[in-house]
Design a protein around this motif. Sequence first.
Motif, short mmCIF file in Angstrom:
data_model
loop_
_atom_site.label_atom_id
_atom_site.label_comp_id
_atom_site.label_asym_id
_atom_site.label_seq_id
_atom_site.Cartn_x
_atom_site.Cartn_y
_atom_site.Cartn_z
N ASP A 32 0.66 -1.32 -0.02
CA ASP A 32 -0.03 -0.08 -0.02
C ASP A 32 0.85 1.32 -0.02
O ASP A 32 0.33 2.21 0.08
N HIS A 33 2.04 1.23 0.07
CA HIS A 33 2.75 2.41 -0.09
C HIS A 33 4.36 1.99 -0.72
O HIS A 33 4.80 0.97 -0.63
N LEU A 34 5.30 3.21 -1.01
CA LEU A 34 6.65 2.88 -1.15
C LEU A 34 7.34 3.87 -0.44
O LEU A 34 6.83 4.93 0.15
N GLU A 35 8.55 3.43 -0.15
CA GLU A 35 9.19 4.53 0.69
C GLU A 35 10.76 4.66 0.04
O GLU A 35 11.36 3.67 -0.23
N ILE A 36 11.05 5.90 0.13
CA ILE A 36 12.47 6.32 -0.64
C ILE A 36 13.40 6.61 0.38
O ILE A 36 13.00 7.43 1.33
N ARG A 37 14.60 6.27 0.45
CA ARG A 37 15.61 6.88 1.18
C ARG A 37 16.96 6.99 0.33
O ARG A 37 17.02 6.21 -0.58
N THR A 38 17.72 7.78 0.79
CA THR A 38 19.10 8.15 0.00
C THR A 38 20.19 7.60 0.54
O THR A 38 20.31 7.97 1.79
N ALA A 58 23.12 17.89 -2.63
CA ALA A 58 22.68 16.68 -1.94
C ALA A 58 21.42 16.64 -1.42
O ALA A 58 20.67 15.78 -1.07
N GLY A 59 20.77 18.07 -1.69
CA GLY A 59 19.54 18.51 -1.20
C GLY A 59 19.36 18.49 0.17
O GLY A 59 20.34 18.44 0.95
N GLU A 60 18.17 19.02 0.56
CA GLU A 60 17.88 19.10 2.24
C GLU A 60 17.42 17.92 2.47
O GLU A 60 17.07 17.10 1.88
N GLU A 61 16.83 17.97 3.84
CA GLU A 61 16.17 16.80 4.42
C GLU A 61 15.21 16.31 3.69
O GLU A 61 14.88 14.98 3.30
N GLN A 62 14.09 17.06 3.25
CA GLN A 62 13.03 16.88 2.41
C GLN A 62 13.26 16.21 1.09
O GLN A 62 12.26 15.68 0.59
N ASP A 63 14.36 16.42 0.65
CA ASP A 63 15.00 15.91 -0.60
C ASP A 63 15.50 14.48 -0.61
O ASP A 63 15.85 13.82 -1.51
N ARG A 64 15.48 13.98 0.60
CA ARG A 64 16.24 12.95 0.63
C ARG A 64 15.78 11.54 1.36
O ARG A 64 16.18 10.33 1.31
N ALA A 65 14.21 11.72 1.65
CA ALA A 65 13.52 10.44 2.14
C ALA A 65 12.06 10.76 2.09
O ALA A 65 11.51 12.06 2.31
N ILE A 66 11.24 9.85 1.70
CA ILE A 66 9.82 10.31 1.54
C ILE A 66 9.15 8.95 1.55
O ILE A 66 9.36 7.80 0.95
N ARG A 67 7.81 8.99 2.11
CA ARG A 67 6.82 7.80 2.09
C ARG A 67 5.70 8.11 1.07
O ARG A 67 5.17 9.34 1.27
N ILE A 68 5.45 7.37 0.17
CA ILE A 68 4.25 7.67 -0.83
C ILE A 68 3.41 6.50 -0.48
O ILE A 68 3.52 5.37 -1.10
N ASP A 69 2.03 6.89 -0.27
CA ASP A 69 0.82 5.97 -0.28
C ASP A 69 0.20 5.68 -1.44
O ASP A 69 0.41 6.54 -2.18
N PHE A 70 -0.20 4.42 -1.75
CA PHE A 70 -0.47 4.12 -3.13
C PHE A 70 -2.32 4.44 -2.80
O PHE A 70 -2.77 4.59 -1.76
#
Length: 291
Positions: free
Chosen positions: A252-258, A279-291
């Motif tokens: 039901d989701h995917l999670e991205i980390r750098t 390298a981006g800021e904190e918000q550019d480096r990880a996120i959870r995306i719900d399907f």
Amino acid sequence: MWRFIHVSDPHLGSQSDEQLNNVMICSLMPEVIGCLRRDLEALEPDFLLVTGDLAHESTRDAMFAARDLMDSLDLPYYPTGGEYDFASPEAREWFLEVFSSRLPGAETYYSFTHKNLHVCVLDPWWRWPDGALCPFRCTTGEECGWVVPPHQFDWLKADLDAHRASPTVLAMHHPVTPTPERLQRNGCRQPGHVENGDLLLETLAAFPQVKAVFSGHVHMNYIVQHEGLIHVASSAMAEYPVEYREVVVADDHLEIRTLGLSEALFATQSLIEGNEWVAGEEQDRAIRIDF
Ligand SMILES: [Fe+2]
């Protein structure tokens, strides 16, 4: 749960260490890929999604060299052409020849379904100064833009219509949206997004199963949201911070980390002091995306 790895802009097959925002460590890429291979053993990804600029030069030899290095990872991967790969008129022929065993079909734009995730790959063309759309770089050396050509819109709409029930991500070399202003620093060299990104966003809005767009090209990390769609632009493997994205996919989701390489020396060798911001800021480096 399973995972794939998003890698962008490895610029393989060259000894030429040029500079974008930091030094592109092309001559060190065999060692970088060797380190990546060792690091990925622990993650056991199902595949790599490689969003373009696999080869640093648009030659058949460079394409073969890029293929050999990618094959040395000993993992399945899906290649996407970038503007370095596809600069010359014959480049797509070489790409299809070299990566035939990796591609689902005989086109440079394609889709595939892996477990519960559908993935669509696009191949933007060049817009020459006279306005004409062309699959290769302007021969006069003048500035060109990039656009998703009309036939790929038709293909994409049909493909997405046939896969409405599957969570979907899109992949292409160029980002769909501009680099966020917060990352447009003085002297920042960020080479741009597709000119018809708004039309693509309009098209994707009719397909709510599309959750994210993965791209490269800008050689920096950012994650932005645009009307419910998450845009993930990833830095170059050939340039500071020499990182990649781990994407863990659940029902039901995917999670991205750098993640960076275990050997930090590559990033250090690329870095030009003051340009750590790619390298981006904190918000550019990880996120959870719900399907
Ligand atoms: Fe690149």
